[in-house]
Design an enzyme around this catalytic site. Structure first.
Site, PDB file in Angstrom:
ATOM      1  N   MET A   1       0.848  -1.180   0.000  1.00 52.24           N
ATOM      2  CA  MET A   1       0.000   0.000   0.000  1.00 52.24           C
ATOM      3  C   MET A   1       0.884   1.230   0.000  1.00 52.24           C
ATOM      4  SD  MET A   1      -3.230   0.648   0.109  1.00 52.24           S
ATOM      5  CE  MET A   1      -3.834  -0.838   0.871  1.00 52.24           C
ATOM      6  N   CYS A   2       0.652   2.100  -0.954  1.00 49.04           N
ATOM      7  CA  CYS A   2       1.408   3.347  -1.028  1.00 49.04           C
ATOM      8  C   CYS A   2       0.445   4.489  -1.274  1.00 49.04           C
ATOM      9  CB  CYS A   2       2.456   3.294  -2.142  1.00 49.04           C
ATOM     10  SG  CYS A   2       3.707   2.008  -1.913  1.00 49.04           S
TER      11      CYS A   2
END
Length: 611
Positions: A1-2
């Site tokens: 997740m970014c």
């Protein structure tokens, strides 16, 4: 997740990224942050890229990632197939290596068509003066866009804050119809070229809107590319057969729901083979999602103090039970698995009354006093339906693997904390969605994913906060296997033909209805939502089956819906959880009981408005 973001402006901005948006992005990517600004002279515009990385695979790789030609990649995704990514490699680096060799739009479409896994990306091709962006076929990663016509600013971001006036927001979710190309040499009209997804052997894209999109300025348009290039869908189209072969014989006890009913169906060799095929493809999907994790640079903890790397959103229902049971196959034996179970305080709950003795003697009986005291001690205002089934499911998992440490985390939420965090965090993450259903599910997911609660063992209650970066969620099972009550209604009114149409619609709208919101909610804790039921190979397998093999809605509730999955649960050795009927999270956690009972799920939710 970014957290990824790109701001395109026709003027030079001192602060191109709102501070509130930057903070939202940093929550998603707490391990590394970096900003890069590019200036283009012809036409005169500035490009601001901001990326915030959650380290999940290989070596920690800062983003935006730039190659020797000046191309920039902002990647929020996981490559689980299509490209070869070694267990010690970082998929952002691997993908940029392939993007570096892209010479044409045809090359780009071919490369992106190969990818399997959830993704959203922004890619700046410096020599071509263009930006590519988009989401995967299902839209499992959030990407929002906004165009400010007064200031000629276009913004793409993983997450954005709700404006204070709650009215003038222009944020929209980028529709996952395909990938978009933005030509920076033609900034007068802000035209986006769409390369849509199509199923193999199809010649035309389906359900694609051309020209101006609702909610955007008249100076913005989205057009299907004129070259006829399409991305190939990573899944096969749904089997729409509606005529079962021959007459299906019903068991004389079909009106009953029992494990024996399911075992009787498994006695059919072909049915059992199909069930085991589902178990195999789902098990492999989970294996890929629990193995690609970074190795911490910390000394190993004693086994009894080991922390879980993987958590499951857990109600004890069949979807989460199967995820936990299959994750148990692939997670090292010494590692715990966190089971996240959320409950909202029952406001109108009453203490169970003491038992009354027959007779006229009204004096206090010592047995009555002792029983009342026991009732008061055992009564728990957080014993909502999902808590009860969750504890039962925990026992089934312990029976399945007594050696595994199962951390059943009781996440308890009071109405006061709910109101506080809804205003402080959740309303911004749900945005730009805003219905009553978005509120209920968004709040329940946020607290569950935070993973802060209690573990009750034999002797004491211990406060525990899950540190697992991977959160497995069961979304996609109901949409594909007719798990919702509306599927049963559609079947009763329109038969198999109506049910098939409903399932096609369910899978087609799952992004705008669930996935973008859920990704933003879970990602706010620096954790990554992973959706095994939406793995491309799982979806293709289920799509290949006729609907009557997946569900039989002529059978009673708790048996007919998601029938194939219930059979898989029995084959895996699970117990009564295989027979639990569908219970939506907002009802199982009791959050829906805290608010206005006269609201409809589709109503605009005033509680999400910022104060």
């Amino acid at each position: 997740m970014c957290g990824i973001c790109c701001v395109v402006s026709l003027t030079t901005l001192r602060n191109p990224l709102e501070e509130s948006v930057r903070e939202e992005l940093k929550n998603r990517g707490p391990n590394c942050s970096q900003d890069i600004t590019e200036t283009i002279s012809n036409p005169n515009c500035s490009l601001h890229f901001s990326a915030h990385v959650l380290h999940m695979r290989g070596s920690l790789t800062p983003q935006p990632l730039q190659d020797e030609n000046g191309n920039l990649l902002l990647w929020n995704g996981e490559v689980f197939g299509g490209l070869t990514v070694g267990e010690d490699e970082n998929d952002t680096q691997v993908l940029l290596h392939h993007l570096r060799m892209v010479q044409s739009a045809s090359d780009m479409v071919s490369l992106l068509s190969q990818l399997k896994g959830p993704w959203a990306f922004i890619y700046y091709q410096k020599m071509e003066h263009c930006i590519w962006f988009g989401r995967d076929f299902f839209g499992r990663r959030s990407l929002l866009w906004k165009f400010n016509s007064e200031r000629s600013i276009f913004t793409l971001t993983s997450v954005a804050s709700q404006p204070a006036d709650n009215i003038n927001s222009q944020w929209q979710e980028v529709p996952p119809h395909g990938v978009y190309r933005f030509d920076l040499e033609d900034l007068g009209t802000f035209t986006f070229e769409l390369y849509p997804w199509v199923f193999p052997n199809d010649n035309e894209p389906n359900h694609i809107l051309e020209s101006k999109w609702d909610g955007f300025s008249s100076s913005v348009s989205v057009n299907i590319n004129s070259s006829g290039l399409y991305l190939t869908s990573p899944v096969c189209p749904m089997n729409t057969s509606i005529t079962p072969p021959g007459t299906v014989e019903q068991d004389q006890n079909a009106s009953q729901t029992s494990i024996e009913n399911l075992k009787g169906l498994l006695s059919n060799t072909e049915k059992r083979q199909m069930v085991n095929m589902l178990i195999d493809v789902l098990s492999e999907a989970i294996r890929k999602r629990v193995r690609y994790l970074p190795s911490p640079d910390l000394p190993a903890l004693p086994l009894n103090n080991a922390k879980a790397d993987v958590a499951v959103l857990f109600s004890g229902g069949i979807d989460s039970m199967i995820l936990a049971a299959l994750a148990d196959r692939h997670i090292p034996a010494e590692k715990p698995i966190d089971l996240l179970n959320v409950a909202f305080k029952i406001q109108d709950a009453k203490v169970p009354p003491k038992s009354s003795k027959k007779g006229k003697n009204k004096k206090s009986d010592p047995d009555d006093v002792a029983e009342t005291k026991s009732n008061l001690q055992s009564f728990n205002c957080f014993d909502v339906p999902d808590r009860v089934t969750g504890r039962a499911g925990l026992q089934e998992l312990k029976n399945l693997n007594p050696q595994r440490k199962w951390n059943f985390i009781e996440v308890n939420v009071t109405q006061e904390e709910l109101k506080e965090m809804r205003q402080k965090r959740i309303c911004h993450l749900v945005h730009p969605l805003g219905t009553v259903l978005d509120d209920s599910l968004g709040c329940a997911l946020w607290f569950a994913a935070r993973g802060s609660g209690f573990i009750n063992d034999v002797t004491e209650q211990e406060h525990y906060t899950s540190e697992a970066k991977v959160v497995l969620t069961g979304i996609g099972a109901d949409e594909q296997l007719a798990g919702y009550s509306r599927h049963r209604v559609r079947y009763k009114t329109s038969g198999l033909e109506g049910l098939v149409k409903e399932l096609v619609m369910e899978l087609g709208r799952i992004s705008s209805r669930n996935l973008g919101r859920d990704d933003r909610i879970i990602g706010d804790h620096g954790k990554e939502a992973r959706f095994p039921y939406l793995d491309e190979d799982v979806v293709s397998f289920l799509n290949s089956l006729p609907v009557w093999e997946k569900a039989d809605l002529s059978l009673p509730r708790g048996l007919g819906e998601k029938l194939l999955l219930r059979l898989a649960a029995v084959e895996l050795g699970l117990g009564l959880s295989a027979l639990l009927p569908k219970r939506a999270m907002q009802f199982g956690s009791r959050i829906a009981k805290l608010e206005n009972n006269h609201e409809k799920a589709s109503d605009k939710c005033q509680r999400l408005a910022t104060v």
